[in-house]
Design an enzyme around this catalytic site. Structure first.
Site, short mmCIF file in Angstrom:
data_model
loop_
_atom_site.label_atom_id
_atom_site.label_comp_id
_atom_site.label_asym_id
_atom_site.label_seq_id
_atom_site.Cartn_x
_atom_site.Cartn_y
_atom_site.Cartn_z
CD GLN A 305 52.31 59.63 37.18
OE1 GLN A 305 51.37 60.20 36.64
NE2 GLN A 305 53.07 58.75 36.54
CD GLU A 306 54.24 56.91 43.16
OE1 GLU A 306 54.08 55.70 42.90
OE2 GLU A 306 55.34 57.45 43.12
CB SER A 307 47.81 54.80 44.06
OG SER A 307 47.22 55.96 44.66
#
Length: 480
Positions: A305-307
């Site tokens: 989700q972050e990267s």
């Protein structure tokens, strides 16, 4: 006459002296036979019942059945069946006490069984494959509908056939919803019918599935009880259901199993599944190593989700790396190079675990991770603001289902001016957590599929080895 009256008085006196029998836990289930357990028949399904080595038993129906067995004071035994016909026959023959399997309420089932109270409601939808023409008219589909035998889909189609006499379909005994979903996704089956929740859940693994027209709305999902000798059990079930409904259990389980699947993004889901195959293997061992007691798949889902598992990822605000750490956060967890995948994963894992510890103790263990992730996204202070607002509105500040309703209000001046930390992108935090939950569910599913495939290959190799050894063993036998 006096003798008869005296005898009657004596009989009454003797009966009054008999001790009152309080039903023992095992007698509650059936007045005709003592039971030492609650036997619940079910079907496999992510929202119904699953049993995995890592997570143990899970599912909406499992959790409610487990609570019901506690209410009755007897142990629970879940008995999964592979098809509905065997499941229904087991209830009729008394081999099980209840069916808890995501079963829809229909008039036919009302005639055959006693129906429990409504657990939740779904729509019956036509399912087709992405890339094929969207079906517009149930009476003139350019292909055949295939449904599961003894399912509510058969009843839905039978009712539709009254208005559309030319409507035809085929039924299969050896497959369930998930099997038919896979066949639709492959293009081997044109259409099937499913409840809306099952489709949403399976779209995480099979993004090619599409929801077509709604064929039946707000269908009630219920438990089934035997047609005879189950009044006592039904009475207990109704009392239990009212108790759990008042306690918010039904809402909590609805949120847990269905609340995060309502946003479906075809492109994103397909990209994630490709990344599981092509990118995750390079970093999986790092997620497993640094997750510790945290499920590594939750850590991996957060990182995606972050990267999108890109070690060089960078946002306009300056956060960087696999776990998108800020400079202050990186320094606090001992990360000197945010672009180094191992350092980033180690630091992100440590920060997330620290955040889970900082979440108030009043929040149940099973939900702490969602509050921690929201805090990871917008900060613990804003989440605490949302919890205070939630409480002021008469909802539960320790229930994620309630707090996620309030978090978006932090974007409205009417509400955020009442808070300590002010404005926050609460909608983004809700979307962030829901996305991680979907990614996590997909990782669990893929992991289980891989393990089943390995077990099947091992069994096949063992069978081949045994076959190959047989002639050699024969040659070593003593000669007559």
């Amino acid at each position: 006459m006096i003798k008869q009256f005296a005898a009657l008085l004596l009989l009454v006196a003797l009966s009054a002296c008999q001790p009152n029998e309080t039903p023992q836990p095992e007698q509650i289930i059936s007045p005709s036979a003592k039971r030492t357990e609650l036997k619940v028949g079910t079907l496999y399904g992510p929202q119904i019942y699953l049993n995995s080595e890592e997570l143990g038993e899970s599912g909406f129906d499992y959790e409610m059945a487990n609570k019901f067995s506690d209410y009755l004071g007897v142990p629970l035994r879940m008995i999964p069946f592979t098809n509905r016909k065997e499941l229904f026959n087991a209830l009729k023959s008394g081999d099980i006490d209840i069916i808890a399997a995501g079963i829809a309420k229909t008039p036919n089932r009302y005639k055959q069984f006693k129906l429990g109270p409504t657990m939740y409601k779904v729509n019956q939808v036509l399912v087709y494959k992405e890339g094929t023409p969207e079906p517009k008219d149930i009476a003139s589909l350019p292909g055949e509908i295939t449904v599961v035998s003894n399912s509510s889909s058969v009843y839905t189609l039978t009712q539709l056939q009254k208005n559309y006499p030319s409507l035809m379909w085929s039924q299969v005994d050896d497959k369930d919803y998930e099997d038919l979903f896979a066949l639709v996704a492959k293009g081997e089956v044109n259409y099937t019918i499913s409840d809306s929740n099952s489709l949403l859940i399976n779209q995480r693994y099979l993004p090619e599935l599409r929801a077509g027209m709604i064929l039946d709305e707000k269908v009630e999902i219920v438990w089934l009880l035997p047609p005879n000798d189950s009044d006592r059990l039904m009475s207990k079930l109704l009392a239990f259901w009212h108790k759990e409904k008042r306690a918010g259990t039904l809402e909590r389980l609805n949120e847990k199993y269905f609340g995060h699947v309502k946003r479906f993004d075809y492109v994103d889901t397909r990209a994630f599944i490709r990344a599981i195959d092509n990118v995750l293997p390079e970093y999986r061992s790092l997620f497993e190593e640094y997750a510790g007691e945290l499920d590594w798949r939750k850590l991996a889902a957060t990182s995606y989700q972050e990267s999108h598992w890109n070690p060089s990822a960078r946002s306009p605000t300056g956060v960087r790396g696999m776990m998108m750490l800020t400079l202050p956060t990186a320094a606090s967890v001992g990360v000197s190079n945010r672009l180094d995948p191992e350092q980033s994963i180690r630091g992100g894992a440590q920060y997330l675990k620290d955040m889970i510890k900082r979440v108030p103790e009043s929040i149940p263990e099973s939900q702490r991770i969602w509050f921690a992730l929201a805090s990871y996204n917008i900060g613990l202070g804003h989440v605490e603001d949302a919890r205070r607002l939630t409480q002021s509105m008469g909802m539960d500040p320790s229930a994620w289902r309630d707090v996620k309703k309030v978090l978006p209000l932090l974007q409205q001046s009417k509400y955020y001016k009442q808070t300590r930390y002010g404005y926050a992108r609460g909608s983004e935090a809700v979307h962030y957590v829901d996305s991680i939950r979907r990614y996590y569910d997909t990782l669990v599913w893929v992991d289980n599929q891989s393990k089943q495939l390995i077990e099947l290959e091992d069994d096949t190799q063992e069978a081949i080895a045994e076959t190959e050894m047989t002639p050699a063993e024969d040659t070593l036998a003593p000669q007559g």
